[in-house]
Design an enzyme around this catalytic site. Structure first.
Site, PDB file in Angstrom:
ATOM      1  N   GLU A 159      26.550  18.194  98.708  1.00 54.45           N
ATOM      2  CA  GLU A 159      27.620  19.289  97.828  1.00 54.45           C
ATOM      3  C   GLU A 159      27.409  20.766  98.291  1.00 54.45           C
ATOM      4  O   GLU A 159      27.373  21.420  97.643  1.00 54.45           O
ATOM      5  CB  GLU A 159      26.749  19.332  96.382  1.00 54.45           C
ATOM      6  CG  GLU A 159      26.769  18.050  95.694  1.00 54.45           C
ATOM      7  CD  GLU A 159      25.887  17.877  94.132  1.00 54.45           C
ATOM      8  OE1 GLU A 159      25.854  18.884  93.672  1.00 54.45           O
ATOM      9  OE2 GLU A 159      25.339  17.038  93.901  1.00 54.45           O
ATOM     10  N   GLU A 264      25.223   7.208  94.971  1.00 55.10           N
ATOM     11  CA  GLU A 264      24.429   7.685  93.362  1.00 55.10           C
ATOM     12  C   GLU A 264      25.260   7.072  92.314  1.00 55.10           C
ATOM     13  O   GLU A 264      25.321   7.562  91.325  1.00 55.10           O
ATOM     14  CB  GLU A 264      24.546   9.277  93.189  1.00 55.10           C
ATOM     15  CG  GLU A 264      23.980  10.115  94.439  1.00 55.10           C
ATOM     16  CD  GLU A 264      23.473  11.333  94.039  1.00 55.10           C
ATOM     17  OE1 GLU A 264      23.811  11.821  93.066  1.00 55.10           O
ATOM     18  OE2 GLU A 264      23.369  11.908  95.154  1.00 55.10           O
TER      19      GLU A 264
HETATM   20  O1  G3I Z   1       8.979  17.528  87.839  1.00 57.51           O
HETATM   21  C1  G3I Z   1       9.315  18.375  86.798  1.00 57.51           C
HETATM   22  C2  G3I Z   1       8.089  18.470  85.954  1.00 57.51           C
HETATM   23  O2  G3I Z   1       6.764  19.144  86.540  1.00 57.51           O
HETATM   24  C3  G3I Z   1       8.277  19.671  84.673  1.00 57.51           C
HETATM   25  O3  G3I Z   1       7.609  19.665  83.741  1.00 57.51           O
HETATM   26  C4  G3I Z   1       9.685  19.319  84.118  1.00 57.51           C
HETATM   27  C5  G3I Z   1      10.333  20.159  83.085  1.00 57.51           C
HETATM   28  O4  G3I Z   1      11.661  20.371  83.023  1.00 57.51           O
HETATM   29  O5  G3I Z   1      10.882  19.085  84.967  1.00 57.51           O
HETATM   30  C6  G3I Z   1      10.687  18.187  86.278  1.00 57.51           C
HETATM   31  O6  G3I Z   1      11.544  18.350  86.873  1.00 57.51           O
HETATM   32  C7  G3I Z   1      12.865  17.843  86.709  1.00 57.51           C
HETATM   33  C8  G3I Z   1      13.083  16.565  87.933  1.00 57.51           C
HETATM   34  O7  G3I Z   1      14.477  16.362  87.513  1.00 57.51           O
HETATM   35  C9  G3I Z   1      12.100  15.551  87.990  1.00 57.51           C
HETATM   36  O8  G3I Z   1      12.172  14.780  86.761  1.00 57.51           O
HETATM   37  C10 G3I Z   1      13.852  18.722  86.585  1.00 57.51           C
HETATM   38  O9  G3I Z   1      13.606  19.483  85.339  1.00 57.51           O
HETATM   39  C11 G3I Z   1      15.058  18.136  86.426  1.00 57.51           C
HETATM   40  O10 G3I Z   1      16.087  19.114  86.530  1.00 57.51           O
HETATM   41  C12 G3I Z   1      15.290  17.145  87.523  1.00 57.51           C
HETATM   42  O11 G3I Z   1      16.867  16.591  87.528  1.00 57.51           O
HETATM   43  C13 G3I Z   1      17.238  15.922  88.599  1.00 57.51           C
HETATM   44  C14 G3I Z   1      18.440  16.677  89.179  1.00 57.51           C
HETATM   45  O12 G3I Z   1      19.131  15.802  90.154  1.00 57.51           O
HETATM   46  C15 G3I Z   1      18.105  18.015  89.857  1.00 57.51           C
HETATM   47  O13 G3I Z   1      17.238  17.931  90.816  1.00 57.51           O
HETATM   48  C16 G3I Z   1      17.642  14.523  88.302  1.00 57.51           C
HETATM   49  O14 G3I Z   1      16.446  13.778  88.012  1.00 57.51           O
HETATM   50  C17 G3I Z   1      18.371  13.543  89.403  1.00 57.51           C
HETATM   51  O15 G3I Z   1      18.748  12.455  88.985  1.00 57.51           O
HETATM   52  C18 G3I Z   1      19.509  14.551  89.848  1.00 57.51           C
HETATM   53  O16 G3I Z   1      20.066  14.028  90.806  1.00 57.51           O
HETATM   54  C19 G3I Z   1      21.256  14.566  91.528  1.00 57.51           C
HETATM   55  C20 G3I Z   1      21.321  14.332  92.892  1.00 57.51           C
HETATM   56  O17 G3I Z   1      20.112  14.825  93.450  1.00 57.51           O
HETATM   57  C21 G3I Z   1      22.426  14.887  93.435  1.00 57.51           C
HETATM   58  N1  G3I Z   1      23.646  14.656  93.083  1.00 57.51           N
HETATM   59  C22 G3I Z   1      23.730  14.610  91.451  1.00 57.51           C
HETATM   60  C23 G3I Z   1      22.542  13.987  90.858  1.00 57.51           C
HETATM   61  C24 G3I Z   1      22.537  14.102  89.345  1.00 57.51           C
HETATM   62  O18 G3I Z   1      22.518  15.517  88.983  1.00 57.51           O
END
Ligand code: G3I
Length: 352
Positions: A159, A264
């Site tokens: 991105e 994805e």
């Molecule tokens: O692991 C922490 C945990 O320790 C904490 O307590 C909790 C509180 O919010 O957060 C957890 O982290 C989360 C993480 O996923 C793991 O579950 C984050 O908040 C959350 O924002 C994160 O979201 C991910 C997002 O990318 C941001 O990295 C989604 O699962 C994931 O599906 C999403 O994937 C992205 C691709 O990488 C790139 N393309 C878009 C796609 C969708 O947004």
């Protein structure tokens, strides 16, 4: 016991053992053969989260039965692996890799440089352009080297483009200028020359402007012999996907000769604001039709350019789009109880 009787008893035992072996094998064979990975002529992947992988038997069983490729949904991102300047935290990603190696699943690494996923310490980093370059190089090369020989491909940059085709004003662009993009690929290649390297983005699947800009940039990299092997279309999509635009973008990638990864994929059934909700049956049927179209179109890509299709999760409850309201996204192939949806059957029989 007389001789002929002894021989016929032995023969009977041998035949029975053989028959038992066959009947014992058959159910396993049949079950395994039904998996998507056996049905489609290209790798089929899923984005995997570490918690359900460790704690949920059904999740694991579907992964092993249906898929032959995985992407770490979060465990290999900058924030997860490199939470402070001096600490690398390999634990979750290593567990995921061990599982994949044990079950002979291909591992696609995601993502070495994603401007949205910079940890706080990076955003607060102070240094001149040399220090920034070292930071970038160290992160990429430490991560790629750690997984060398196990992770066979990487989303090197994720991105980096805006919808209008310009480069996003990220901290990397500000500190290092536009050529940092190419250097990310060079650094990854130096750390593991065998790894296949991808640029991954969303929206270009049906946005001519963004697609054109990415293709122009990719063409430049190819002319300069920068090691880049493929393009990822994220394809977080919906029932309103403009299929002809998707077809055009896919054909444009085919012309580059690069690998194409639908990296994805998920298809939300959420209705557009203001539109009436579809019944569950209607949305499931429409979703199945969209999934079938996407998988069928992908099969028009020459086999040598099909890196595969990766679903962004296994069951609807695992999806990052998992909304629990009445108008849920429910974007994946398996429902909240890991039962196959009509979309699963549509994918299984796509292209037939
Ligand atoms: O692991 C922490 C945990 O320790 C904490 O307590 C909790 C509180 O919010 O957060 C957890 O982290 C989360 C993480 O996923 C793991 O579950 C984050 O908040 C959350 O924002 C994160 O979201 C991910 C997002 O990318 C941001 O990295 C989604 O699962 C994931 O599906 C999403 O994937 C992205 C691709 O990488 C790139 N393309 C878009 C796609 C969708 O947004």
């Amino acid at each position: 016991m007389k001789y002929p009787a002894l021989i016929s008893t032995l023969l009977w035992i041998i035949l029975s053992l053989d028959a038992m072996a066959i009947t014992n094998k058959n159910p396993v064979c049949m079950a395994a053969d039904t998996g998507l990975k056996y049905r489609l002529g290209f790798p089929v992947g899923a984005a995997i989260k570490i918690r359900p992988l460790l704690n949920n038997n059904r999740y694991r069983a579907i992964l092993i039965r249906e898929f032959n490729s995985i992407t770490a949904e979060n465990a290999m991102k900058f924030k997860a692996l490199h939470p402070s300047a001096t600490i690398f935290n390999w634990s979750d990603a290593d567990q995921l890799v061990d599982f994949a190696v044990k079950h002979q699943l291909r591992i696609h690494g995601h993502a070495l440089n994603w401007p949205k996923n910079n940890p706080k310490w990076v955003m607060e980093f102070q240094g001149d352009s040399v220090a920034w370059e070292q930071l970038l190089q160290k992160h990429i090369q430490t991560v790629v080297s750690h997984f060398k020989g196990k992770v066979s491909s990487w989303d090197v940059v994720n991105e980096a483009f805006n919808d209008n085709g310009t480069l996003r004003k990220t901290i990397w662009l500000q500190k290092l200028g536009p050529d940092y993009l190419a250097r990310c690929f060079v650094y990854a290649h130096e750390a593991d020359p065998a790894a296949l390297l991808f640029y991954n983005d969303y929206g270009q699947e049906y946005n001519g402007k963004k697609m054109k800009a990415i293709l122009k940039w990719l063409g430049g990299l190819q002319r300069e012999h920068i090691p880049i092997h493929g393009l990822g279309f994220q394809l977080h999509t919906s029932l309103r996907i403009p299929i002809p635009e998707l077809q055009k973008s896919i054909q444009a990638v085919v012309r580059t000769g690069l690998l194409l990864h639908l990296s994805e994929l998920d298809v939300s059934v959420r209705s557009k604001k203001g539109e009436p909700l579809l019944t569950a049956a209607a949305s499931a049927t429409q979703q199945a039709a969209i999934y079938r179209q996407i998988f069928t179109i992908y099969q028009t890509v020459p086999a040598r350019q099909r890196f595969g299709i990766t679903l962004w999760g296994i069951g609807d409850q695992d999806s990052y789009r998992n909304a629990k309201d009445a108008d849920a996204d429910a974007p994946l192939l398996f429902d909240h109880n890991y039962q196959p949806k009509p979309a699963y059957k549509a994918v299984q029989t796509s292209g037939q």
